[in-house]
Every structure is written in structure tokens, then in C-alpha cells.
Design a protein around this motif. Sequence first.
Motif, PDB file in Angstrom:
ATOM      1  N   PHE A 123      34.766  44.909  51.423  1.00  0.00           N
ATOM      2  CA  PHE A 123      35.197  43.836  50.341  1.00  0.00           C
ATOM      3  C   PHE A 123      34.138  42.937  50.219  1.00  0.00           C
ATOM      4  CE2 PHE A 123      40.045  44.558  50.625  1.00  0.00           C
ATOM      5  CZ  PHE A 123      40.078  45.522  50.082  1.00  0.00           C
ATOM      6  N   GLN A 124      33.414  42.418  51.317  1.00  0.00           N
ATOM      7  CA  GLN A 124      32.439  41.338  51.378  1.00  0.00           C
ATOM      8  C   GLN A 124      31.039  41.995  50.918  1.00  0.00           C
ATOM      9  OE1 GLN A 124      32.415  40.550  55.737  1.00  0.00           O
ATOM     10  NE2 GLN A 124      33.818  38.775  55.529  1.00  0.00           N
ATOM     11  N   ASN A 125      31.196  43.037  50.883  1.00  0.00           N
ATOM     12  CA  ASN A 125      29.522  43.793  50.343  1.00  0.00           C
ATOM     13  C   ASN A 125      29.869  44.363  49.223  1.00  0.00           C
ATOM     14  OD1 ASN A 125      27.533  43.862  52.898  1.00  0.00           O
ATOM     15  ND2 ASN A 125      29.558  43.963  53.657  1.00  0.00           N
ATOM     16  N   GLY A 126      30.683  43.728  48.148  1.00  0.00           N
ATOM     17  CA  GLY A 126      30.565  43.979  46.598  1.00  0.00           C
ATOM     18  C   GLY A 126      31.556  45.020  45.989  1.00  0.00           C
ATOM     19  N   ALA A 127      32.563  45.471  46.984  1.00  0.00           N
ATOM     20  CA  ALA A 127      33.561  46.335  46.218  1.00  0.00           C
ATOM     21  C   ALA A 127      34.238  45.587  45.075  1.00  0.00           C
ATOM     22  CB  ALA A 127      34.706  46.580  47.367  1.00  0.00           C
ATOM     23  N   LEU A 128      34.587  46.282  44.126  1.00  0.00           N
ATOM     24  CA  LEU A 128      35.068  45.521  42.894  1.00  0.00           C
ATOM     25  C   LEU A 128      36.577  45.967  42.535  1.00  0.00           C
ATOM     26  CD1 LEU A 128      31.857  45.772  40.836  1.00  0.00           C
ATOM     27  CD2 LEU A 128      32.849  43.854  42.001  1.00  0.00           C
ATOM     28  N   LEU A 129      37.367  45.330  41.874  1.00  0.00           N
ATOM     29  CA  LEU A 129      38.705  45.646  41.392  1.00  0.00           C
ATOM     30  C   LEU A 129      38.625  45.917  40.061  1.00  0.00           C
ATOM     31  CD1 LEU A 129      41.781  46.003  41.661  1.00  0.00           C
ATOM     32  CD2 LEU A 129      42.177  43.459  41.561  1.00  0.00           C
ATOM     33  N   TYR A 130      39.055  47.030  39.357  1.00  0.00           N
ATOM     34  CA  TYR A 130      38.994  47.124  37.968  1.00  0.00           C
ATOM     35  C   TYR A 130      40.409  46.961  37.267  1.00  0.00           C
ATOM     36  CZ  TYR A 130      34.075  48.480  37.884  1.00  0.00           C
ATOM     37  OH  TYR A 130      32.674  48.536  38.064  1.00  0.00           O
ATOM     38  N   PRO A 187      34.988  43.687  35.866  1.00  0.00           N
ATOM     39  CA  PRO A 187      35.675  43.835  37.306  1.00  0.00           C
ATOM     40  C   PRO A 187      35.677  42.646  38.253  1.00  0.00           C
ATOM     41  CG  PRO A 187      33.406  44.829  37.325  1.00  0.00           C
ATOM     42  CD  PRO A 187      33.888  44.526  35.866  1.00  0.00           C
ATOM     43  N   THR A 188      36.502  42.541  39.142  1.00  0.00           N
ATOM     44  CA  THR A 188      36.540  41.424  39.883  1.00  0.00           C
ATOM     45  C   THR A 188      36.077  41.432  41.227  1.00  0.00           C
ATOM     46  OG1 THR A 188      38.595  40.552  38.531  1.00  0.00           O
ATOM     47  CG2 THR A 188      38.167  39.530  40.682  1.00  0.00           C
ATOM     48  N   PRO A 189      35.255  40.821  41.708  1.00  0.00           N
ATOM     49  CA  PRO A 189      35.179  40.781  43.409  1.00  0.00           C
ATOM     50  C   PRO A 189      36.213  40.535  44.166  1.00  0.00           C
ATOM     51  CG  PRO A 189      33.303  39.244  42.251  1.00  0.00           C
ATOM     52  CD  PRO A 189      34.597  39.564  41.275  1.00  0.00           C
ATOM     53  N   ILE A 190      36.393  41.253  45.262  1.00  0.00           N
ATOM     54  CA  ILE A 190      37.772  41.207  46.057  1.00  0.00           C
ATOM     55  C   ILE A 190      37.476  40.385  47.023  1.00  0.00           C
ATOM     56  CG2 ILE A 190      39.477  42.639  47.322  1.00  0.00           C
ATOM     57  CD1 ILE A 190      38.399  45.147  45.643  1.00  0.00           C
ATOM     58  N   ASP A 191      38.565  39.489  47.416  1.00  0.00           N
ATOM     59  CA  ASP A 191      38.507  38.669  48.680  1.00  0.00           C
ATOM     60  C   ASP A 191      38.417  39.426  50.019  1.00  0.00           C
ATOM     61  OD1 ASP A 191      39.384  35.749  49.594  1.00  0.00           O
ATOM     62  OD2 ASP A 191      40.578  37.198  50.719  1.00  0.00           O
ATOM     63  N   PRO A 192      37.860  38.845  51.134  1.00  0.00           N
ATOM     64  CA  PRO A 192      37.818  39.720  52.153  1.00  0.00           C
ATOM     65  C   PRO A 192      39.126  40.172  52.936  1.00  0.00           C
ATOM     66  CG  PRO A 192      36.018  37.985  52.201  1.00  0.00           C
ATOM     67  CD  PRO A 192      37.056  37.701  50.984  1.00  0.00           C
ATOM     68  N   SER A 193      40.181  39.284  52.422  1.00  0.00           N
ATOM     69  CA  SER A 193      41.503  39.650  53.093  1.00  0.00           C
ATOM     70  C   SER A 193      42.342  40.554  52.123  1.00  0.00           C
ATOM     71  CB  SER A 193      42.171  38.190  53.332  1.00  0.00           C
ATOM     72  OG  SER A 193      42.393  37.616  52.336  1.00  0.00           O
ATOM     73  N   LEU A 199      43.389  38.905  49.183  1.00  0.00           N
ATOM     74  CA  LEU A 199      44.566  38.142  48.618  1.00  0.00           C
ATOM     75  C   LEU A 199      44.541  38.004  47.098  1.00  0.00           C
ATOM     76  CD1 LEU A 199      43.914  34.705  50.679  1.00  0.00           C
ATOM     77  CD2 LEU A 199      46.135  36.135  50.495  1.00  0.00           C
ATOM     78  N   ASN A 200      43.478  38.475  46.418  1.00  0.00           N
ATOM     79  CA  ASN A 200      43.665  38.675  44.941  1.00  0.00           C
ATOM     80  C   ASN A 200      43.822  40.152  44.482  1.00  0.00           C
ATOM     81  OD1 ASN A 200      40.829  39.714  45.958  1.00  0.00           O
ATOM     82  ND2 ASN A 200      39.985  39.069  43.930  1.00  0.00           N
ATOM     83  N   LEU A 201      44.080  41.152  45.528  1.00  0.00           N
ATOM     84  CA  LEU A 201      44.502  42.437  44.863  1.00  0.00           C
ATOM     85  C   LEU A 201      46.144  42.279  44.528  1.00  0.00           C
ATOM     86  CD1 LEU A 201      43.250  44.573  47.821  1.00  0.00           C
ATOM     87  CD2 LEU A 201      42.377  44.581  45.445  1.00  0.00           C
ATOM     88  N   PRO A 202      46.339  43.073  43.562  1.00  0.00           N
ATOM     89  CA  PRO A 202      47.749  42.976  43.060  1.00  0.00           C
ATOM     90  C   PRO A 202      48.835  43.663  44.117  1.00  0.00           C
ATOM     91  CG  PRO A 202      46.657  44.635  41.929  1.00  0.00           C
ATOM     92  CD  PRO A 202      45.487  43.948  42.739  1.00  0.00           C
ATOM     93  N   GLN A 203      49.861  43.079  44.283  1.00  0.00           N
ATOM     94  CA  GLN A 203      50.711  43.361  45.493  1.00  0.00           C
ATOM     95  C   GLN A 203      51.931  44.149  44.938  1.00  0.00           C
ATOM     96  OE1 GLN A 203      50.106  41.927  49.114  1.00  0.00           O
ATOM     97  NE2 GLN A 203      48.305  42.389  47.854  1.00  0.00           N
ATOM     98  N   GLY A 204      52.336  45.118  45.964  1.00  0.00           N
ATOM     99  CA  GLY A 204      53.464  46.010  45.370  1.00  0.00           C
ATOM    100  C   GLY A 204      53.420  46.747  44.462  1.00  0.00           C
ATOM    101  N   GLY A 205      54.470  47.131  43.668  1.00  0.00           N
ATOM    102  CA  GLY A 205      54.333  47.879  42.549  1.00  0.00           C
ATOM    103  C   GLY A 205      54.242  49.361  42.816  1.00  0.00           C
ATOM    104  N   SER A 206      53.619  49.984  41.942  1.00  0.00           N
ATOM    105  CA  SER A 206      53.308  51.543  42.336  1.00  0.00           C
ATOM    106  C   SER A 206      51.934  52.062  41.794  1.00  0.00           C
ATOM    107  CB  SER A 206      54.480  52.245  41.543  1.00  0.00           C
ATOM    108  OG  SER A 206      54.503  52.087  40.142  1.00  0.00           O
TER     109      SER A 206
END
Length: 567
Positions: free
Chosen positions: A293-300, A308-314, A316-323
Motif C-alpha cells: 500500500f505504501q508503495n503505490g497500490a491503488l483502489l479502483y 483511483p485512490t491511494p490506499i492507507d497503509p493499514s 483504513l480507506n478500503l471498503p469493509q465487508g460486503g461481497s
Amino acid sequence: MDNCISSNDSPSPKNDEVNNVKEENTLTKDTTFNFPAPLPNWPQGDGFATGTIDFGGLVIAEVTNFSKVWATYDGGPDNEGATFFEPIGLPEGFFLLGYYAQSNNRPLFGRVLVGKDTSNPANPALRWPVDYALVWSSKSLKVKEDSPGYIWAPIPKDGYQAVGLVITNTPEKPPLEKVRCVRSDFTTLCEPDEWIWGRQGDVDSDEFNIFEARPVRKGKQASAVSAGTFLAKSGGGTTGGDTPLLVCLKYVKKNSTYMPNLKQLEALINTYSPKIYNHPKEKYFPSSVEWFFQNGALLYKKGDESNPTPIDPSGLNLPQGGSNDGEYWIDLPRDKDKRERVQKGDLDSAYAYYHIKPMLAGTYTDLAIWLFYPFNGPSSAKVGFLSIPLGVIGEHVGDWEHITLRISNFNGMLREVYFSQHAEGQWLYPPDLEYSDGNRIVAYASLHGHACYAKPGDVFQGSNYIGIRNDTDKSDKVLDTAKGFKIISADYLGVTEPPWLNYARKWGPQIAYNINDEIHRVAKLLPGNLKDKFLNFTKSLPAELLGEQGPNGPKMKRSWDGEESKL
């Protein structure tokens, strides 16, 4: 007692002595497996490694000492026969539930469960059988043996069930007090598992066969465990003809105090956890999720692919749960140089992520060791005598692999190890493993695909004639899963899970090329009938292996709450 042997309690030999035992590799020579180093004294806690587990009025213990009763020298795996044992050295107040059997193609490493009744005497948990029924005899059959063998099924009183069979080398029935039957509420259905002996190792065969037993219902919430006894099966069904159906044990009162605490888990990890060798030609190494995550992985996000959104190292900004609904996915950095750097991973940052869960009625603890690779490299195939690079086939972003250690909660002993291999995998017993630094197991990650194996060499998914190559070998690129590890989930300990663990979508995008075109491009390079055989073979391969899409995360795998998938 004559022919008394222990499967793991004798003095521990040196590494070369263990290898010599493996080379002899037959129970007909009374060979046994011992861990390379003595097991430590585990840190104190509640009920873990105290020798017994209370199922709620039926106390269970594990026995690993045996006396040989009968052996056959052909049939079964590798046509080496099997040996049948009476468990011995029971703790005071405990009783046999059945006998033990093992194929002769590996050193002795067995266990059976024995029981002690602590319930209300008016409704005892254990009772003598009322009689025995002869299930099978080798007399008059063409079996390589020293003397005839006789397998007996205990006939239980109403309200009780037989958990195991008894074997003798004489035609007389065993004494009624030899074993105990178990009250029905402590039992549940079991089914055949690994083949031990017979003429044909097919569970549906009409031939007489011996199998290990396993509970029908499996997973971390399941309440059942096999007693370690064997099943006899013929055309008449399990145990054959009209003899009683055998069952597994289950608890009537769940108790998590037999699971290891954090100090005990750390000791188990330091004792058994694998050192994983990457192939000398490997280009794509593991990393920590945080490094990824720290080295540039992106959330689409679907419909907004241009932002696309940079991802917090932990996470935290990834969508939680769901399917896994296709609304989100993770990809590598857009910048070419950054993308190529992240693809290669970062072994120095890599963590082993541990998921701790109870299994088989809480009698075992599974330590599932998850490893993350930012990129899965291209595959290659063996077709006849040819080794064929498959171009981009097999490539995908995000690769989760795992190895699972199954630990006995009776004594802290390693009982089995699971190696994930693409969509499935295999369980192996400790005698089949390689060791380093005492009892630390050795594992190998396959070239580019990172499937986990217990031995170096070339393994083919398919057949030796046509298959996907999984090449493994030692190098100086080693991941030590005891040095850099994090326990990411253990429900019974209240471990706080990292946010990225509850991300339910894909860890890589859908492929941007036509997989069928790529397969046919490779097929054109093959002569004659090899082309058709290759095309037919690729139809059987899972999407994960072909690289059609990135994988789900660990918590979305079936094995997270269930049993591992076997090849």
C-alpha cells in the motif's frame, strides 16, 4: 507387551537418523518417526497441552503408543500393505474406543483418542459393547501375512455407538471389556478419508478397503473429531453388511480454554513455523501488505476508473465487508517504473500473517500462515519432453498463499501440515516433511506461481506427460515465518483484525487480454496431437492459475472458517 512401539515418544534422533528411518519407510520393520529435536515445555496457561480435554462429561486423551497386532505386506498405497495396532499406555481411568491402522509406506506416526467417563453414573457416557460382529477375515484369502487377521465391530447397547473397530490374530471374539461404546449424544456421523489398505482405494468400490475416518461436518465451528480409529468399507457400506455404523466423537459442552494463549502461540511459532525457500530464478517476491500500500497500490471503483485512490497503509480507506460484487479492485501503481518495482515485491518487508482457529471440536489449533505477493508471474507448461513458456498466462496482481500447521491441543505436537497449491492443496504428516533448526519445517514456493510444496523439484499440475510446471528449489532468498509475523485473527483471544482483512473484493484487476487467444497462440507452437492434448488440458485449469483475475483476500477463502481443500 510384545511388539510395543511408540509413534513419537522415544528419544529424538539426529536429523540423519530421521532420514534413515524415512528411507526404510515401512511399518513392517517397526520403524517410527521422531521429531529431530525434543519438544519444549510449553508456557503455562489454562487447558492447552495438559493432556486431556473435557467434552462435557466425557474426558478425552490422546494416545500415541501402540502394540502391533496384525500386518499385511501387500495392497494399499504403494502396494506395501498396512499394520494394525492396539493402543497401549492409556492414562489411568481411560478406556479404548477402537484400534489404529496405518499404511506401511511411511514411518509410524499415529494417534487415537481414549475416553474417561465423568458423567452421571445413572446415564454413563461409556458402556461395554453387548457383543462383537465379525466384519472381515483374511483367512482363506490371498493376502501376504504372518497369520490371519480378524476385524470385529463392537455392537453397542441402545443409546450408544461404536467409535472404532477391534482387530485380532485369532478367530476368538475379543473380550467385551476390551473397548467402550460412547453415548449417542457424544457422537456424530463420520465418513471415509485417506485410504489405508485394500485392493482398490476407491470409496465406492465393492472391494474391501480400510480408510481413515473424518467427521462429515468440518470447520472451526464444527463440534466433531475423529477418534483416530479406522473404517472398514466394502460393497455393503461402511464397516460392511449389517454391522454397526461407526461414528466420530463430538462435544456436548464447548470450551475454548484448551486453545493456546499468546505466549503458547509464540512458542509454537518458534518451534514449528516454516522457512520458505524461493526459487533461484524467482523475480516476484512476497512483501508486507503495508509495503504494498505504501508503495503505490491503488483502489479502483467501477464507473470511476480514471480516479483511483491511494490506499492507507493499514487499509483504513478500503471498503469493509460486503461481497465480491466487482465494484472495487486493487491494482499496481500507474507509473511504469513504480509498477515494475512493486511487482518484484520486497522480501525484507514481508510478514507471515497468522490466523489462529480451533478445529475438530477444539482438539486441534490451526495456525494458518498467509503470505502476500504483489504479483504472480507467468506460468510454463511441460508438454511431452518440451518445456513451453506460456507468455502472460498465469500473470495477475495480488497473490495470497498459505501453509497451515495443525497442532494437537492435548500436547502441543504438530500433527499435520497443509500446503496450498493454487486452488487446492495437500495435507502431509510430519514424517513426510523436511526440517531445519530443530523442528522448524522447510517449505518451497514455486517459481512465479508461489504454490507451496514440502520438497524441492519439479511438480506438474496435470500429469508427468502434460501439465503446468511448479518448479521449486533452494536459494538464499528465504522467508522465515517466525521472525517477521503478525497474528491477524484469533476470535477466542479477541485479536483486533487489520482493516485490509475485511476487504471483500479482488486484490487484482480482471485481465486485459483474451485468455483463449493466448492459449491458442501457445498451442500453435506444438506439433500434431500434442496441440489437442494441451488445449484439452487447459480446460481443466482454474481461473486463479490461468491468471484471469486477482484473488480474494484470506478471509474470503472457504478455508477461513472451513476445512482446507484437498487435491
